[in-house]
Write an enzyme that holds these catalytic residues in place. Structure first.
Site, PDB file in Angstrom:
ATOM      1  N   CYS A 302      40.825  33.637  45.330  1.00 49.76           N
ATOM      2  CA  CYS A 302      42.068  33.425  44.573  1.00 49.76           C
ATOM      3  C   CYS A 302      43.296  34.010  45.267  1.00 49.76           C
ATOM      4  CB  CYS A 302      41.932  33.992  43.160  1.00 49.76           C
ATOM      5  SG  CYS A 302      41.699  35.784  43.060  1.00 49.76           S
ATOM      6  N   HIS A 350      42.428  38.308  39.036  1.00 48.45           N
ATOM      7  CA  HIS A 350      42.546  36.879  39.354  1.00 48.45           C
ATOM      8  C   HIS A 350      44.023  36.498  39.387  1.00 48.45           C
ATOM      9  CE1 HIS A 350      41.056  32.864  39.944  1.00 48.45           C
ATOM     10  NE2 HIS A 350      41.847  32.406  38.983  1.00 48.45           N
ATOM     11  N   HIS A 362      44.739  27.163  41.422  1.00 46.35           N
ATOM     12  CA  HIS A 362      44.023  28.400  41.741  1.00 46.35           C
ATOM     13  C   HIS A 362      42.633  28.096  42.280  1.00 46.35           C
ATOM     14  CE1 HIS A 362      41.593  28.971  37.730  1.00 46.35           C
ATOM     15  NE2 HIS A 362      41.827  27.697  37.936  1.00 46.35           N
TER      16      HIS A 362
END
Length: 390
Positions: A302, A350, A362
């Site tokens: 990520c 994240h 993402h």
């Protein structure tokens, strides 16, 4: 001679009592029911599908957290290795200069030996415990020629600096070893968490996997509804900003004169230009696999994706999510602009690139691919903050 014994009735004995066949069957049924009752708690110990889903999600989040630690350790190790290599090269160069200075002193000693001059014995300097021991003998230094003094000064300086750099190199190598240990530990943690998640998923039946997919579908639909709500809210805010700007332009005094505060202005044009480049890069990565620790170009985790996207726009972001969250100005979610970074969870494990209308690009988790998805993919409470990169 025929036996006159009576045949025994069929059946079994329980506690010394003869039981008929019918009673035996009844006892057998009771035994089976008892076994089933005893087995029931074992069946109840099996986690529900919802519990399995939560456990798997938790393991993936723990893996992401460990991935960030791995990324940080990897970056630190690379920097430390570079520093250690630089110091080792420096020590080698200084050692060479020290040897040259020693040879210079040796040439003076040889000359003294050949000529029998009364000048101080330079060889004694070379044999002293430390150069400073000899240097402190000021009565001898007074008798040295100018060239000898320069040679001694150079030797003392070279030896002192070389010893200092050797110590720095030693400490740097020790730090490098520690960093490599941290890197190894973080890597093992990531691999263990992912293995645990895979093991849990492998135990699900086909029916349970289908039900789990249905649950995921419902979550995505709810996330899409939330994204639509945010999109409408942001559209209304943009309209309010436009109206406020029109009122300000038409006001003789250059202000609306209402005394009320207007909505916050959007990101400036220079930011929008950079954001467009970052988003163009992120979109081009859609479909590439998530791989923990990866920074492209074939795969990403990520923070590797967000770092690469903004690098394409000329902005350098840190490697980890918990550093990226501090690499800009925090803005309210309602005022998020395309290009902003959206962070998730209390431990900031994240991140995705906001594209507008409640959506982001993402790299979700292992086994998935870079994709567009609602920022509410894991519920509204999962959103930690929104950051506009500096």
């Amino acid at each position: 001679m025929a036996s006159h014994r009576k045949s025994r009735p069929t059946g079994t004995r329980v506690a010394g009592i003869r039981t008929p066949a019918l009673a035996t069957a009844a006892l057998t049924s009771v035994a089976l029911l008892s076994q089933s009752a005893n087995a029931a708690p074992e069946a109840d110990d099996k986690p529900s599908l919802e519990e399995v889903e939560k456990k798997v999600d938790d393991l993936y989040r723990q893996a992401e957290s460990a991935t960030d630690k791995y990324n940080a350790a990897k970056e630190k190790t690379a920097k430390q290795r570079k520093r250690a290599d630089t110091l080792i090269d420096d020590v080698a160069q200084r050692t060479q200069k020290l040897n040259e200075a020693r040879e210079q002193l040796g040439s003076f000693a040889s000359a003294q030996y050949r000529t029998g001059a009364a000048a101080p014995d330079t060889a004694t300097f070379l044999l002293a415990d430390t150069p400073q021991d000899y240097f402190d003998q000021t009565q001898l230094m007074d008798r040295m020629t100018g060239r000898q003094k320069v040679a001694v000064d150079d030797y003392v300086t070279q030896q002192s600096e070389t010893m200092e750099k050797r110590q720095e190199a030693t400490e740097s190598l020790e730090t490098l070893t520690e960093s490599q240990g941290d890197l190894k530990t973080a890597k093992a943690t990531v691999q263990r968490k992912l293995a645990d998640a895979r093991e849990l998923m492998s135990k699900l039946t086909a029916e349970e996997k289908a039900r789990l997919a249905a649950i995921e579908k419902e979550k995505r639909e709810e996330a899409a509804r939330k994204a639509d709500e945010l999109a409408r809210q942001q559209t209304a805010q943009q309209q309010a900003r436009d109206e406020a700007a029109q009122q300000q332009d038409s006001s003789p005094s250059g202000s609306s004169g209402t005394g009320s505060s207007s909505p916050a202005p959007p990101a400036d044009s220079s930011y929008a230009t950079k954001a467009d480049k970052a988003l163009a890069f992120a979109r081009a990565q859609i479909g590439k696999p998530y791989v923990w620790g990866a920074v492209g170009p074939g795969s990403y985790d990520c923070s590797g994706l967000t770092q690469a996207a903004w690098k394409a726009a000329g902005v350098t972001l840190p490697r980890t999510t918990y550093d990226q969250v501090n690499a800009g100005a925090t803005v309210p979610l309602s005022q998020a602009q395309p290009g902003d970074l959206v962070f998730f969870y209390d431990d900031v494990t994240h991140v995705g690139v906001y594209i507008g209308n409640g959506m982001m690009i993402h790299a979700p988790k292992p086994g998935t691919y870079v994709r567009e998805e609602s920022i509410y993919y894991d519920g509204e409470s999962a959103i930690h903050s929104v950051v506009r990169p500096a």
